[in-house]
Structures are given as structure tokens and as C-alpha cells.
Design a protein around this motif. Structure first.
Motif, PDB file in Angstrom:
ATOM      1  N   ASN A 110       7.632  -9.337  -0.358  1.00 16.76           N
ATOM      2  CA  ASN A 110       8.825  -8.544  -0.682  1.00 16.76           C
ATOM      3  C   ASN A 110       9.248  -8.741  -2.133  1.00 16.76           C
ATOM      4  OD1 ASN A 110       9.129  -7.276   1.804  1.00 16.76           O
ATOM      5  ND2 ASN A 110      10.282  -8.988   2.665  1.00 16.76           N
ATOM      6  N   ASN A 111       9.034  -9.939  -2.676  1.00 19.07           N
ATOM      7  CA  ASN A 111       9.284 -10.143  -4.101  1.00 19.07           C
ATOM      8  C   ASN A 111       8.384  -9.245  -4.950  1.00 19.07           C
ATOM      9  OD1 ASN A 111      11.139 -12.371  -5.378  1.00 19.07           O
ATOM     10  ND2 ASN A 111      10.502 -13.213  -3.399  1.00 19.07           N
ATOM     11  N   LEU A 112       7.161  -9.021  -4.464  1.00 20.47           N
ATOM     12  CA  LEU A 112       6.199  -8.223  -5.229  1.00 20.47           C
ATOM     13  C   LEU A 112       6.435  -6.725  -5.090  1.00 20.47           C
ATOM     14  CD1 LEU A 112       2.867 -10.118  -4.440  1.00 20.47           C
ATOM     15  CD2 LEU A 112       4.284 -10.318  -6.471  1.00 20.47           C
ATOM     16  N   THR A 113       7.112  -6.305  -4.018  1.00 16.82           N
ATOM     17  CA  THR A 113       7.221  -4.863  -3.758  1.00 16.82           C
ATOM     18  C   THR A 113       8.577  -4.262  -4.073  1.00 16.82           C
ATOM     19  OG1 THR A 113       7.805  -5.302  -1.441  1.00 16.82           O
ATOM     20  CG2 THR A 113       5.466  -4.959  -1.935  1.00 16.82           C
ATOM     21  N   ILE A 114       9.629  -5.074  -4.166  1.00 17.00           N
ATOM     22  CA  ILE A 114      10.973  -4.499  -4.254  1.00 17.00           C
ATOM     23  C   ILE A 114      11.148  -3.646  -5.509  1.00 17.00           C
ATOM     24  CG2 ILE A 114      11.917  -6.643  -5.271  1.00 17.00           C
ATOM     25  CD1 ILE A 114      14.541  -5.973  -3.757  1.00 17.00           C
ATOM     26  N   ALA A 115      10.682  -4.128  -6.664  1.00 19.24           N
ATOM     27  CA  ALA A 115      10.843  -3.338  -7.890  1.00 19.24           C
ATOM     28  C   ALA A 115       9.931  -2.118  -7.885  1.00 19.24           C
ATOM     29  CB  ALA A 115      10.561  -4.200  -9.116  1.00 19.24           C
ATOM     30  N   GLN A 116       8.741  -2.270  -7.319  1.00 16.38           N
ATOM     31  CA  GLN A 116       7.840  -1.114  -7.239  1.00 16.38           C
ATOM     32  C   GLN A 116       8.494   0.024  -6.455  1.00 16.38           C
ATOM     33  OE1 GLN A 116       3.560  -1.747  -6.396  1.00 16.38           O
ATOM     34  NE2 GLN A 116       4.178  -3.843  -5.897  1.00 16.38           N
ATOM     35  N   ARG A 117       9.148  -0.326  -5.346  1.00 14.05           N
ATOM     36  CA  ARG A 117       9.745   0.710  -4.499  1.00 14.05           C
ATOM     37  C   ARG A 117      11.001   1.305  -5.125  1.00 14.05           C
ATOM     38  NH1 ARG A 117      11.890  -1.115  -0.363  1.00 14.05           N
ATOM     39  NH2 ARG A 117      11.584  -3.383  -0.549  1.00 14.05           N
ATOM     40  N   LYS A 121       9.363   4.003  -7.348  1.00 15.20           N
ATOM     41  CA  LYS A 121       9.456   4.910  -6.196  1.00 15.20           C
ATOM     42  C   LYS A 121       8.152   4.980  -5.409  1.00 15.20           C
ATOM     43  CE  LYS A 121      13.606   5.814  -7.580  1.00 15.20           C
ATOM     44  NZ  LYS A 121      14.730   5.090  -6.929  1.00 15.20           N
ATOM     45  N   ARG A 122       7.421   3.875  -5.352  1.00 13.81           N
ATOM     46  CA  ARG A 122       6.222   3.831  -4.543  1.00 13.81           C
ATOM     47  C   ARG A 122       6.590   3.679  -3.067  1.00 13.81           C
ATOM     48  NH1 ARG A 122       2.885  -0.259  -8.573  1.00 13.81           N
ATOM     49  NH2 ARG A 122       2.099   1.358  -9.974  1.00 13.81           N
ATOM     50  N   THR A 123       5.714   4.136  -2.208  1.00 17.03           N
ATOM     51  CA  THR A 123       5.920   3.931  -0.780  1.00 17.03           C
ATOM     52  C   THR A 123       5.703   2.452  -0.460  1.00 17.03           C
ATOM     53  OG1 THR A 123       3.603   4.292  -0.183  1.00 17.03           O
ATOM     54  CG2 THR A 123       5.032   6.250  -0.326  1.00 17.03           C
ATOM     55  N   GLN A 124       6.154   2.036   0.715  1.00 20.50           N
ATOM     56  CA  GLN A 124       5.958   0.652   1.122  1.00 20.50           C
ATOM     57  C   GLN A 124       4.470   0.314   1.146  1.00 20.50           C
ATOM     58  OE1 GLN A 124       8.453  -1.539   1.754  1.00 20.50           O
ATOM     59  NE2 GLN A 124       7.035  -3.227   2.149  1.00 20.50           N
ATOM     60  N   ALA A 125       3.650   1.223   1.661  1.00 20.48           N
ATOM     61  CA  ALA A 125       2.208   0.967   1.747  1.00 20.48           C
ATOM     62  C   ALA A 125       1.585   0.843   0.360  1.00 20.48           C
ATOM     63  CB  ALA A 125       1.525   2.079   2.540  1.00 20.48           C
ATOM     64  N   GLN A 126       1.973   1.733  -0.561  1.00 20.24           N
ATOM     65  CA  GLN A 126       1.443   1.663  -1.925  1.00 20.24           C
ATOM     66  C   GLN A 126       1.863   0.357  -2.605  1.00 20.24           C
ATOM     67  OE1 GLN A 126       3.311   5.273  -3.356  1.00 20.24           O
ATOM     68  NE2 GLN A 126       1.379   6.424  -3.324  1.00 20.24           N
ATOM     69  N   THR A 130      -0.650  -2.744  -3.863  1.00 20.42           N
ATOM     70  CA  THR A 130      -0.652  -3.202  -5.248  1.00 20.42           C
ATOM     71  C   THR A 130      -0.279  -4.684  -5.334  1.00 20.42           C
ATOM     72  OG1 THR A 130      -0.065  -0.990  -6.041  1.00 20.42           O
ATOM     73  CG2 THR A 130       0.349  -2.827  -7.531  1.00 20.42           C
ATOM     74  N   GLY A 131       0.769  -5.070  -4.590  1.00 17.03           N
ATOM     75  CA  GLY A 131       1.208  -6.454  -4.614  1.00 17.03           C
ATOM     76  C   GLY A 131       0.142  -7.410  -4.119  1.00 17.03           C
ATOM     77  N   LEU A 132      -0.528  -7.058  -3.007  1.00 13.63           N
ATOM     78  CA  LEU A 132      -1.572  -7.920  -2.456  1.00 13.63           C
ATOM     79  C   LEU A 132      -2.750  -8.051  -3.413  1.00 13.63           C
ATOM     80  CD1 LEU A 132      -1.499  -6.735   1.269  1.00 13.63           C
ATOM     81  CD2 LEU A 132      -0.748  -8.960   0.386  1.00 13.63           C
ATOM     82  N   ALA A 133      -3.095  -6.947  -4.083  1.00 16.40           N
ATOM     83  CA  ALA A 133      -4.193  -6.999  -5.052  1.00 16.40           C
ATOM     84  C   ALA A 133      -3.858  -7.939  -6.209  1.00 16.40           C
ATOM     85  CB  ALA A 133      -4.495  -5.592  -5.576  1.00 16.40           C
ATOM     86  N   ASN A 134      -2.619  -7.892  -6.658  1.00 15.84           N
ATOM     87  CA  ASN A 134      -2.227  -8.768  -7.775  1.00 15.84           C
ATOM     88  C   ASN A 134      -2.029 -10.206  -7.330  1.00 15.84           C
ATOM     89  OD1 ASN A 134      -2.115  -7.164 -10.276  1.00 15.84           O
ATOM     90  ND2 ASN A 134      -0.679  -5.901  -9.109  1.00 15.84           N
ATOM     91  N   LEU A 135      -1.652 -10.410  -6.070  1.00 16.69           N
ATOM     92  CA  LEU A 135      -1.560 -11.771  -5.548  1.00 16.69           C
ATOM     93  C   LEU A 135      -2.943 -12.413  -5.526  1.00 16.69           C
ATOM     94  CD1 LEU A 135       0.795 -13.503  -4.545  1.00 16.69           C
ATOM     95  CD2 LEU A 135       0.147 -12.878  -2.216  1.00 16.69           C
ATOM     96  N   GLU A 136      -3.937 -11.630  -5.142  1.00 14.88           N
ATOM     97  CA  GLU A 136      -5.310 -12.130  -5.189  1.00 14.88           C
ATOM     98  C   GLU A 136      -5.736 -12.383  -6.634  1.00 14.88           C
ATOM     99  OE1 GLU A 136      -9.788 -11.013  -3.519  1.00 14.88           O
ATOM    100  OE2 GLU A 136      -8.119  -9.621  -3.226  1.00 14.88           O
ATOM    101  N   ARG A 137      -5.282 -11.531  -7.525  1.00 10.79           N
ATOM    102  CA  ARG A 137      -5.625 -11.641  -8.944  1.00 10.79           C
ATOM    103  C   ARG A 137      -5.158 -12.969  -9.541  1.00 10.79           C
ATOM    104  NH1 ARG A 137      -3.640  -6.692 -12.840  1.00 10.79           N
ATOM    105  NH2 ARG A 137      -4.887  -7.148 -14.719  1.00 10.79           N
ATOM    106  N   VAL A 138      -4.039 -13.496  -9.033  1.00 14.10           N
ATOM    107  CA  VAL A 138      -3.515 -14.761  -9.563  1.00 14.10           C
ATOM    108  C   VAL A 138      -3.889 -15.945  -8.678  1.00 14.10           C
ATOM    109  CG1 VAL A 138      -1.597 -13.591 -10.709  1.00 14.10           C
ATOM    110  CG2 VAL A 138      -1.250 -14.554  -8.413  1.00 14.10           C
ATOM    111  N   GLY A 139      -4.822 -15.726  -7.744  1.00 11.62           N
ATOM    112  CA  GLY A 139      -5.349 -16.825  -6.960  1.00 11.62           C
ATOM    113  C   GLY A 139      -4.487 -17.254  -5.801  1.00 11.62           C
ATOM    114  N   LEU A 140      -3.651 -16.358  -5.265  1.00  9.47           N
ATOM    115  CA  LEU A 140      -2.751 -16.716  -4.162  1.00  9.47           C
ATOM    116  C   LEU A 140      -2.904 -15.793  -2.960  1.00  9.47           C
ATOM    117  CD1 LEU A 140       0.501 -17.653  -6.136  1.00  9.47           C
ATOM    118  CD2 LEU A 140      -1.036 -19.207  -4.907  1.00  9.47           C
TER     119      LEU A 140
END
Length: 263
Positions: A110-117, A121-126, A130-140
Motif C-alpha cells: 500500500n505504501n508503493l501504490t497509494i501515490a500511483q493511484r 490515477k492508475r488502477t489498483q491492479a496497475q 508496478t509496485g511489485l516489480a519495483n520491490l523485486e528491483r530493490v531486492g525485497l
């Protein structure tokens, strides 16, 4: 190619252009005429003693602090123009602070998605993808359901980086991102930043990590008392500084037991 074409090409390469930047807090002039250029894909590290104006410079670049005078242009948009849509312009600038500034009551995802939404104006799924991809990008990867209190300081800072990346910024600003971390946690954050640099992210980094600046920066600025004392490639500014003030600072940082008798 004409001179006009050359100028156009040069301007197109600039991600950040700061000209004649001054910032005062009451009678105290913190920035005294800063000129700075960051090219696309370039990593610029700003070093200097505490109180030299480094963090204020960074906060003026995205106008979290309003400059007293001078201009700031990011991706061709003058942020210091009174008529600019500053909120829209800031969506292209990611910023990572000394403190992590995560929402303590929200889990990582939710920390990763709140500003995106709310902002993009991204959908929850979008936003989640994006958030999960970047979480993987930083090794988490796999920590998306964790609460900030369940993470180490280094992990929280990496979440903060993932959050900024999730807004798809063109420029990333880092304000001493490892200064609040225990020494053993610094390496993981710097590894993420090195990876971003290798990927071609444009980065302006205020840091006291001299080895990182030496290895990763394309250009280093040494600031003192609100001015740029010296700038150039790291092998020159850190390895063979021209200015005595730079040399004094580096002696103290690189050899903390050294006591300079000249001051």
C-alpha cells in the motif's frame, strides 16, 4: 551541423539545469549562486561539510523549498516559473530522503501504490503490478505484506526507493539516503543505487559515502558555505582536488583521526 543545432542537442541532453540559485532563510543566505547541470543518464554526487547547503540545493531542485532567486529546469520545464503546474512537474522527479517517510499504518504494497493511484490515477491492479516489480528491483520480493515496523532501516529505505521508482520518474534525487542507517545496512542500499546507475537512471545524490561517489558518479560537486567550490570527475575532485578547501574536507572525511592544525 549548425551551431544552433548543436545548442539544441546539448539542451536536449540536459535533465536538470540550475542557474544562479540563491536561497535565504531570513537573513541567512544558505545558497549563494549555484549553477548545476545534470545530463540524462548521468550520476552527479554532491559532497561537502554539514551546513554547506547540499540538502537545501536538492530540495530547491523539486521546489520543496522555493528558491529566493535563480531558475530550476527539469526535463525542459522551468519549475521556478510562477505559472508552472508544479504538482504535474514533480511526478517526473523521485526523491528519497534521509528518513524513510513510509506510512507506518500501511503495509509495503500500500505504501508503493497509494501515490500511483491518487496522483497518476492508475488502477489498483496497475499500481500493484508496478509496485511489485519495483520491490523485486530493490531486492525485497515477497515482503509486500510486511508493515514498516517489521523491516530493518535498510529495508525501509529500499522500500522508499521502490516507492519513488513506482512513479516512473525521469530523475531521482537522493538526500543522504544512508545517513540514518546502521553501518551494516548501508551496503544493501548502495547496491540498489549502483544498479540504478547501471540501468541509466539520472541521479542527483547528496552523500557522505566517498567510495560510492568515487566509483559511481560521473561528476562530483564539492560545496561549502553555499557555493560550489569545485566540480569535475571523481578522479579529479576526490582523487586529486585542486582547491585547498576540498583537500581539507577530504582529509577529515577519509582520515577521521586526522586533526588539521591550519584551521
Amino acid at each position: 551541423m549548425s551551431g544552433e543545432d548543436l545548442n539544441t542537442d546539448t539542451a536536449a541532453d540536459l535533465a536538470v539545469e540550475v542557474t544562479g540559485l540563491h536561497k535565504s532563510f531570513g537573513p541567512v543566505e544558505v545558497l549563494r549562486g549555484i549553477d548545476l547541470e545534470v545530463n540524462r543518464g548521468e550520476v552527479v554526487c554532491v559532497i561537502g561539510p554539514s551546513g554547506s547547503g547540499k540538502s537545501t540545493l536538492l530540495r530547491c531542485v523539486n521546489v520543496l523549498e522555493e528558491p529566493t532567486s535563480g531558475t530550476v529546469v527539469v526535463d525542459g520545464v522551468e519549475l521556478t516559473d510562477p505559472d508552472v503546474d508544479i504538482d504535474a512537474a514533480r511526478t517526473k522527479i523521485g526523491m528519497v530522503f534521509q528518513s524513510f517517510n513510509l506510512f507506518a499504518h500501511l503495509n509495503v504494497l500500500n505504501n508503493l501504490t497509494i501515490a500511483q493511484r491518487k496522483v497518476l490515477k492508475r488502477t489498483q491492479a496497475q499500481a500493484e503490478a508496478t509496485g511489485l516489480a519495483n520491490l523485486e528491483r530493490v531486492g525485497l520480493a515477497g515482503r509486500e505484506r510486511a508493515m514498516p515496523s517489521e523491516l530493518s532501516g535498510g529495508q525501509q529505505q529500499r522500500v522508499a526507493i521502490a516507492r519513488a521508482l513506482s512513479m516512473d520518474p525521469d530523475v531521482m534525487l537522493f538526500d543522504e539516503p544512508t545517513s540514518a542507517l546502521d553501518p551494516e545496512l548501508v551496503g544493501d542500499v548502495l547496491t540498489v543505487m549502483r544498479r540504478l546507475a547501471d540501468e541509466g537512471m539520472t541521479m542527483l545524490v547528496v552523500t557522505h559515502e566517498m567510495q560510492f561517489a568515487r566509483e559511481v558518479a560521473d561528476k562530483v560537486l564539492f560545496m561549502d558555505a553555499g557555493v560550489v567550490v569545485e566540480q569535475g570527475p571523481p578522479e579529479q575532485v576526490i582523487g586529486d582536488p585542486r582547491e585547498e578547501r576540498t583537500r581539507t574536507f577530504l582529509r577529515r572525511v577519509l582520515n577521521p583521526t586526522h586533526v588539521d592544525q591550519t584551521d
